[in-house]
Design a protein around this motif. Structure first.
Motif, PDB file in Angstrom:
ATOM      1  N   UNK A  18      -0.960  86.577  53.537  1.00  0.00           N
ATOM      2  CA  UNK A  18      -1.931  87.390  53.428  1.00  0.00           C
ATOM      3  C   UNK A  18      -2.903  86.857  55.276  1.00  0.00           C
ATOM      4  N   UNK A  19      -2.928  87.922  55.859  1.00  0.00           N
ATOM      5  CA  UNK A  19      -3.334  87.562  57.246  1.00  0.00           C
ATOM      6  C   UNK A  19      -4.935  87.884  57.309  1.00  0.00           C
ATOM      7  N   UNK A  20      -5.703  87.003  57.807  1.00  0.00           N
ATOM      8  CA  UNK A  20      -7.003  87.079  57.759  1.00  0.00           C
ATOM      9  C   UNK A  20      -7.514  88.352  58.640  1.00  0.00           C
ATOM     10  N   UNK A  21      -8.520  88.993  58.366  1.00  0.00           N
ATOM     11  CA  UNK A  21      -9.105  90.281  58.839  1.00  0.00           C
ATOM     12  C   UNK A  21      -9.538  90.019  60.518  1.00  0.00           C
ATOM     13  N   UNK A  24      -6.357  90.039  62.625  1.00  0.00           N
ATOM     14  CA  UNK A  24      -5.844  91.349  62.693  1.00  0.00           C
ATOM     15  C   UNK A  24      -6.864  91.952  63.792  1.00  0.00           C
ATOM     16  N   UNK A  25      -7.919  91.896  63.897  1.00  0.00           N
ATOM     17  CA  UNK A  25      -8.802  92.458  64.659  1.00  0.00           C
ATOM     18  C   UNK A  25      -8.434  92.285  66.082  1.00  0.00           C
ATOM     19  N   UNK A  26      -8.472  90.787  66.350  1.00  0.00           N
ATOM     20  CA  UNK A  26      -8.199  90.248  67.850  1.00  0.00           C
ATOM     21  C   UNK A  26      -6.878  90.319  68.148  1.00  0.00           C
ATOM     22  N   UNK A  31      -2.413  90.352  72.659  1.00  0.00           N
ATOM     23  CA  UNK A  31      -1.367  91.025  72.851  1.00  0.00           C
ATOM     24  C   UNK A  31      -1.590  91.375  74.202  1.00  0.00           C
ATOM     25  N   UNK A  32      -2.670  92.110  74.442  1.00  0.00           N
ATOM     26  CA  UNK A  32      -2.594  92.957  75.929  1.00  0.00           C
ATOM     27  C   UNK A  32      -3.051  91.650  76.955  1.00  0.00           C
ATOM     28  N   UNK A  33      -3.872  90.610  76.443  1.00  0.00           N
ATOM     29  CA  UNK A  33      -4.002  89.723  77.680  1.00  0.00           C
ATOM     30  C   UNK A  33      -2.752  89.030  77.683  1.00  0.00           C
ATOM     31  N   UNK A  34      -1.830  88.640  76.691  1.00  0.00           N
ATOM     32  CA  UNK A  34      -0.632  88.108  76.843  1.00  0.00           C
ATOM     33  C   UNK A  34       0.169  88.736  77.924  1.00  0.00           C
ATOM     34  N   UNK A  35       0.295  90.013  77.988  1.00  0.00           N
ATOM     35  CA  UNK A  35       0.884  90.822  78.630  1.00  0.00           C
ATOM     36  C   UNK A  35       0.624  90.923  80.217  1.00  0.00           C
ATOM     37  N   UNK A  36      -0.887  90.895  80.415  1.00  0.00           N
ATOM     38  CA  UNK A  36      -1.450  91.123  81.622  1.00  0.00           C
ATOM     39  C   UNK A  36      -1.829  89.591  82.408  1.00  0.00           C
ATOM     40  N   UNK A  37      -1.814  88.641  81.529  1.00  0.00           N
ATOM     41  CA  UNK A  37      -2.280  87.304  82.058  1.00  0.00           C
ATOM     42  C   UNK A  37      -0.981  86.272  81.680  1.00  0.00           C
TER      43      UNK A  37
END
Length: 305
Positions: A18-21, A24-26, A31-37
């Motif tokens: 079970x993944x907390x909500x 999931x929202x963040x 993921x985008x920050x990981x790619x960009x930074x």
């Protein structure tokens, strides 16, 4: 494996995670920050240990610490460090003092002049590139109003080449930067002054204290946290100030206004020395990491008060 009766539901957590909500929202943002930074950061770390030039990719070779040891003997590197410290230090100190004076002055204005606060904040809203072009015209050697005003006042006898002289160019970019960031200090200090309980101010007045005593013993102690946090935040911002300086001088004349961020740009996109630029970028990133850690520490300390 346990056989659960069909009439009963399996206990939660068995057979799935079970993944907390909120996670999931963040996740998309992370993921985008990981790619960009994260990816560029890792790439810079890898490239910093290679001798790699865009114009001669066939001569790329592993150099390990060669790029880092090169900095020790690189005069431009130390000059850019010196310029960064001067640009940041002078800008922050003067902006802080003027911003504090401005905030106290605005706090004393009558209610009918409340609109002045909005006008004062305008410079903070202007992008750095626009500010750079604006002050490039203001300090123009032929039509700049600064030269005209100084000549009219009898301070100078002939127009000064502000952006073409190494010392004057530093003064010009610092003045432009101060003008751009003073409203931020005014905004933060004004909010801090408004947060001072009215009872404390009234008690000071009853005791017969003057304006100076009120400032030293009431206003300044209440603004201490805001002063520290805003100053650290502006130090980090000025360390990264690329648009204003590059627009006004391009880091020149020669390297006289070149800061860390300008030097990295010139190494990578003018000299195409990607390996050495990455090494300088790693050092620059470490300095920013230290400043950011200090900022977070101060912020946490302030929240605990």
């Amino acid at each position: 494996m346990a056989n659960w009766p069909e009439s009963q539901d399996k206990p939660r957590g068995i057979g799935r995670i079970r993944i907390p909500l909120h996670v999931k929202l963040i996740f998309p943002a992370v993921f985008v920050l990981g790619i960009v930074i994260l990816y560029p950061l890792i790439s810079s770390l890898v490239l910093s240990v290679f001798h790699y030039e865009l114009t001669r990719p066939d001569q790329t070779k592993l150099s390990v610490l060669e790029n880092y040891t090169k900095m020790i003997h690189d005069d431009v590197f130390w000059l850019s460090l010196k310029n960064t410290i001067i640009f940041t230090g002078v800008s922050v100190v003067i902006s802080l003092i003027v911003g504090l004076i401005g905030a106290i002055t605005i706090d004393q204005l009558p209610q009918r002049l409340a609109g002045v606060r909005g006008v004062i904040l305008v410079p903070w809203l202007i992008p750095g590139v626009i500010v750079g072009f604006l002050f490039m015209l203001i300090f123009d050697v032929q039509v700049g109003p600064v030269n005209m005003i100084l000549e009219h006042l009898g301070i100078i006898k002939e127009f000064l080449p502000w952006l073409m002289d190494d010392k004057l160019a530093n003064i010009a970019v610092i003045v432009a930067n101060i003008w751009n960031q003073i409203p931020f200090y005014i905004l933060m200090f004004t909010a801090g002054i408004k947060a001072i309980p009215a009872e404390i101010k009234e008690a000071v007045i009853v005791e017969g204290a003057g304006r100076w005593e009120e400032f030293l013993h009431i206003t300044l102690p209440h603004l201490r946290g805001i002063l520290i946090i805003t100053s650290l935040l502006m130090i980090i911002r000025n360390f990264n100030n690329f648009p204003l300086i590059y627009t006004m001088t391009g880091g020149g004349p020669v390297y006289s206004t070149t800061t860390f961020v300008i030097y990295i740009y010139r190494l990578a996109f003018e000299q195409f020395n990607i390996g050495y630029a990455s090494a300088v970028g790693v050092v620059w990133c470490l300095v920013l990491l230290v400043l950011s850690s200090l900022y977070v520490k101060m912020l946490s300390k302030q929240d605990s008060l």
